[in-house]
Design an enzyme around this catalytic site. Structure first.
Site: not given
Length: 335
Positions: A227, A240
């Site tokens: 990401s 995360y």
């Protein structure tokens, strides 16, 4: 595919996986409506600024893990737009989180490029998963549904075993499923929630890769979904974001380890993408309404816009691409 919380027992999970395998249908004759390539005439181009919806979005929230069929607007995963050209003919792929969002777009693209595909998803996402399996079968490819909880190490090993047996082998492994739950303060993250994020995003790929490696031939590829959060973490995605940095790191480390065996490892780094991850706890309500608006593109990405990177990472023409991270960030983040 979204987070993993309050999952079933191991007995329930394994039972669900058995049901998923039983649901595998024999390949049908390929239909031309969804994925056939070809056609003549000039290539179509579009203005990326106006190609998909922009914020503000409707204020919406779903209970975890969320269904993309209930989102407004519903994400575009290439169901009607992705056209294949045989770039993955005969390949055999396992995709975690293949029911919705980015994993769904990869599954559709792989089938339309000629691959057989097994998808994993959380059992409550069955309705989304059934749509994907139907789309795979329409392309004349094998589609295997394997529901279960990736936090369970035994299930991760079972998942690989079911995929290998159902597909008759394995040469593409996509670790895409991820848990993302936004919290404004580290003080609001419980021990249980932190543990669930680590087990889903870091432990599961570890167990799956270990189980898959003995089955992967030279020329196979392992793909990890990282990401933009690995490079530019948000303040409300403390747990995360660090797992996505870890994903980027294992891609680079494992690529060096497996290159002598002829196995490639590639990362895909999305920016802000419109998926069930966001509406089921992955974004704060005030951010969801404006989601993707801060990107230079002025909007979030749609899963259909990243499917091609998953194909590129897997296809044999990308044989020198290993240890690298491919990105789609709408003008922000890296790479």
């Amino acid at each position: 595919m979204d987070s993993y919380d309050n999952g079933p027992s191991r007995r329930q999970v394994v039972g669900a996986a058995g049901i998923g395998l039983a649901a595998m249908a024999a390949p049908a004759v390929a239909q031309t409506g969804g994925g056939g390539g070809g056609g003549t005439g000039p290539a179509k181009i579009s203005d990326p600024r106006n190609k998909y919806p922009k914020p503000p979005f409707k204020d919406q929230k779903q209970p975890w893990p969320g269904l993309q069929s209930k989102m407004d607007p519903v994400p575009d995963c290439g169901e009607t737009s992705y056209k294949g050209s045989g770039r993955l003919a005969g390949r055999k792929a396992l995709i975690t989180g293949g029911d919705s969002g980015i994993g769904r777009s990869a599954a559709i693209a792989y089938a339309r490029e000629g691959a057989d595909v097994a998808i994993n998803y959380y059992p409550s996402e069955e309705s989304d998963a059934r749509e994907v399996i139907d789309l795979i079968h329409r392309e004349g490819r094998k589609g295997i549904a394997i529901p279960g909880d990736l936090r369970d190490a035994a299930f991760c090993r079972h998942l690989v075993d079911v995929a290998v047996k159902g597909l008759g082998g394995l040469d593409i492994v996509v670790n895409n499923a991820g848990r993302q739950q936004s919290q404004k303060s580290i003080l609001d993250i419980t021990d249980e929630a932190f543990d669930a994020t680590m087990k889903t995003n870091i432990y599961a790929p570890f167990h799956i890769i270990k189980a898959a490696l003995p089955h992967l031939p030279p020329g196979a590829v392992i793909i990890g979904t990282t990401s933009e959060q690995a490079y530019d973490p948000s303040e409300d995605l403390y747990d995360y974001a660090q797992t996505k940095a870890a994903t980027m790191n294992y891609v680079k480390s494992l690529a060096k380890q497996l290159a002598p065996k002829g196995i490639r490892v590639v990362g895909i780094a999305p920016g802000p993408f419109w998926t069930p991850l966001q509406v089921s706890g992955g974004a704060q309500p005030e951010k969801l309404v404006k989601f993707g608006g801060t990107a230079p593109a002025g909007r979030p990405g749609q899963p259909a816009e990243i499917a091609g990177l998953f194909v590129r990472a897997a296809e044999d023409d990308g044989s020198y691409t290993t240890g690298n991270v491919l990105g789609a960030g709408g003008g922000q983040g890296q790479p």
